[in-house]
Design a protein around this motif. Structure first.
Motif, mmCIF file in Angstrom:
data_model
loop_
_atom_site.group_PDB
_atom_site.id
_atom_site.type_symbol
_atom_site.label_atom_id
_atom_site.label_comp_id
_atom_site.label_asym_id
_atom_site.label_seq_id
_atom_site.Cartn_x
_atom_site.Cartn_y
_atom_site.Cartn_z
ATOM 1 N N GLU A 76 13.748 -12.643 9.739
ATOM 2 C CA GLU A 76 12.305 -13.388 9.929
ATOM 3 C C GLU A 76 11.229 -12.945 8.998
ATOM 4 O O GLU A 76 10.451 -12.133 9.324
ATOM 5 N N SER A 77 11.788 -13.052 7.945
ATOM 6 C CA SER A 77 10.810 -12.405 6.940
ATOM 7 C C SER A 77 9.362 -13.007 6.691
ATOM 8 O O SER A 77 9.135 -14.246 6.647
ATOM 9 N N SER A 78 8.485 -12.105 7.089
ATOM 10 C CA SER A 78 7.098 -12.527 7.376
ATOM 11 C C SER A 78 6.027 -12.230 6.566
ATOM 12 O O SER A 78 4.824 -12.594 6.587
ATOM 13 N N GLY A 79 6.384 -11.530 5.633
ATOM 14 C CA GLY A 79 5.442 -10.884 4.508
ATOM 15 C C GLY A 79 6.006 -10.605 3.339
ATOM 16 O O GLY A 79 7.400 -10.544 3.287
ATOM 17 N N LEU A 80 5.466 -10.411 2.152
ATOM 18 C CA LEU A 80 6.256 -10.235 0.802
ATOM 19 C C LEU A 80 5.157 -9.557 0.028
ATOM 20 O O LEU A 80 4.059 -9.816 -0.078
ATOM 21 N N ALA A 81 5.513 -8.477 -0.822
ATOM 22 C CA ALA A 81 4.719 -7.686 -1.441
ATOM 23 C C ALA A 81 5.557 -7.091 -3.054
ATOM 24 O O ALA A 81 6.464 -6.737 -2.725
ATOM 25 N N ALA A 82 4.901 -7.415 -4.040
ATOM 26 C CA ALA A 82 5.695 -7.128 -5.202
ATOM 27 C C ALA A 82 5.400 -5.737 -5.545
ATOM 28 O O ALA A 82 4.460 -4.956 -5.612
ATOM 29 N N SER A 83 6.503 -4.750 -5.878
ATOM 30 C CA SER A 83 6.273 -3.352 -6.074
ATOM 31 C C SER A 83 5.659 -3.204 -7.298
ATOM 32 O O SER A 83 6.640 -3.792 -8.455
ATOM 33 N N ARG A 84 4.825 -2.342 -7.648
ATOM 34 C CA ARG A 84 4.217 -2.050 -9.029
ATOM 35 C C ARG A 84 5.417 -0.625 -9.372
ATOM 36 O O ARG A 84 5.365 -0.470 -10.679
ATOM 37 N N LEU A 85 5.506 -0.061 -8.489
ATOM 38 C CA LEU A 85 6.362 1.461 -8.884
ATOM 39 C C LEU A 85 7.769 1.082 -9.095
ATOM 40 O O LEU A 85 8.232 1.664 -10.160
ATOM 41 N N HIS A 86 8.381 0.139 -8.609
ATOM 42 C CA HIS A 86 9.751 -0.428 -8.938
ATOM 43 C C HIS A 86 9.763 -1.696 -9.020
ATOM 44 O O HIS A 86 10.068 -2.768 -8.406
ATOM 45 N N PRO A 87 9.761 -2.025 -10.617
ATOM 46 C CA PRO A 87 9.739 -3.586 -11.109
ATOM 47 C C PRO A 87 10.806 -4.248 -10.586
ATOM 48 O O PRO A 87 12.156 -3.717 -10.592
#
Length: 360
Positions: A76-87
């Motif tokens: 149930e993936s409900s959110g998503l955020a791209a990491s800047r620390l780990h491309p």
């Protein structure tokens, strides 16, 4: 939110929450239970009739073109955020019922490379959003309200993004959140990448509001969020571009993008949102050139679209974006505008027909 599976189309519909002694089960409650599935039912029919192949990349190392989440624990993936620390890493989490966990997914392979357990907080109730702020601080929004605005308060959790991607426990800070105009359901949390200020968009079928939090969240008392702008969408997630210039808001069948202006938003046009079984998440890629759209479900795909208007640091504009200021359901079917228009028309017809039947 509560859901029931649909094997025919791999989509999931919301169902009314379980009865609780403190919840009214009279006509008003029944109306709530009958009203919620309309829009999603239309989406289910559309996905079954028109669904295009996902543009997910399976292990090609080019995750910013799309990928598939392969961890069976993430259903149930409900959110998503791209990491800047780990491309190349995208953080996600399940909806309610999983526990205090967030997952780091490698977009090149779709595999989970770390599960982080949040300590120092209570039991999460309905985690719906994740965002990354200044200093690589991760914010998790436990802001869902399956009872339609009955919880007296909700929570935001903050934790430093781990420097090493291994399974671990990280202590988080918990903030109590209330709204100045009363409790409500919400699934969208964004953090201004320059100021670190938190914003929430409530989830309302008829459109909601952007709520602004205090300049700095406090652990010593309640953090009140106030409405500062209208949002013309039944919002399921949102994101601010890395350059702090654009706000993207998605729903189940479409999306809208705004000039951010430090929270004083101005509507610019529609997003080319792919039709998904249950579209619940959105984030910008680290370079700001793409928007990544996620969906709930096992083996769910994350699909990429160009950022519209050349915003967010994008070098190219979206072929499916429109500057139209009417409606809030702009959307795409793999960039095919004619099919998208037909899909929207069918959705409207389905919703209208069901409402007429119920009124009888």
């Amino acid at each position: 939110m509560g859901r029931v599976g649909c094997e025919a189309c791999h989509a999931r519909l919301p169902v009314a929450p379980p009865r609780h002694p403190s919840v009214n089960t009279g006509p008003g409650w029944q109306a709530w239970a009958m009203r919620r599935p309309f829009a999603l039912l239309a989406g289910v029919l559309l996905v079954g009739a028109f669904a295009a192949p996902a543009s997910a990349a399976d292990g090609d190392g080019n995750g910013d073109q799309g990928f598939t989440i392969k961890d069976s624990r993430i259903a149930e993936s409900s959110g998503l955020a791209a990491s800047r620390l780990h491309p190349g890493i995208y953080w996600t989490h399940n909806d309610s019922g999983d526990g205090p966990y967030i997952y780091a997914v490698d977009s090149g392979t779709g595999k989970t490379v770390a599960r982080v357990t949040l300590s120092g907080i209570g039991a999460p109730r309905d985690t719906e959003a994740i965002s990354i702020g200044p200093g690589n601080q991760i914010y998790v929004g436990d802001i869902g309200d399956n009872l339609g605005g009955k919880w007296p308060y909700v929570w935001i959790y903050r934790l430093p993004e781990p420097k090493k991607l291994v399974d671990q426990t990280v202590r988080a800070t918990q903030y109590v959140v209330k709204y100045t105009d009363g409790a409500r359901n919400a699934e969208s949390l964004v953090i201004d990448p320059k100021t670190g200020r938190a914003y929430i968009i409530d989830k309302n079928e008829n459109g909601g509001h952007l709520y602004e939090g205090p300049a700095k969240l406090s652990t010593s008392g309640t953090n009140y969020f106030k409405p500062v702008a209208t949002v013309d969408l039944w919002a399921t997630d949102a994101a601010i571009s890395p350059d702090d210039k654009q706000l993207a808001v998605r729903g189940y069948f479409g999306g809208i993008y705004y000039d951010w202006n430090g929270g004083r938003i101005k509507r610019k046009g529609r997003l080319n949102v792919p039709l998904q079984g249950q579209g619940e998440s959105i984030t910008y890629t680290v370079d700001g050139s793409k928007l990544m759209y996620g969906s709930e479900g096992a083996d769910s795909s994350v699909q990429a679209q160009d950022v519209p208007g050349g915003g967010g640091g994008s070098k190219s504009s979206s072929g499916g974006a429109s500057s139209s200021a009417s409606g809030g359901s702009g959307g795409g079917m793999g960039g095919n505008l004619k099919v998208g228009a037909l899909a929207v028309a069918v959705a409207a017809a389905v919703v209208f027909g069901i409402r007429r039947l119920l009124r009888r």
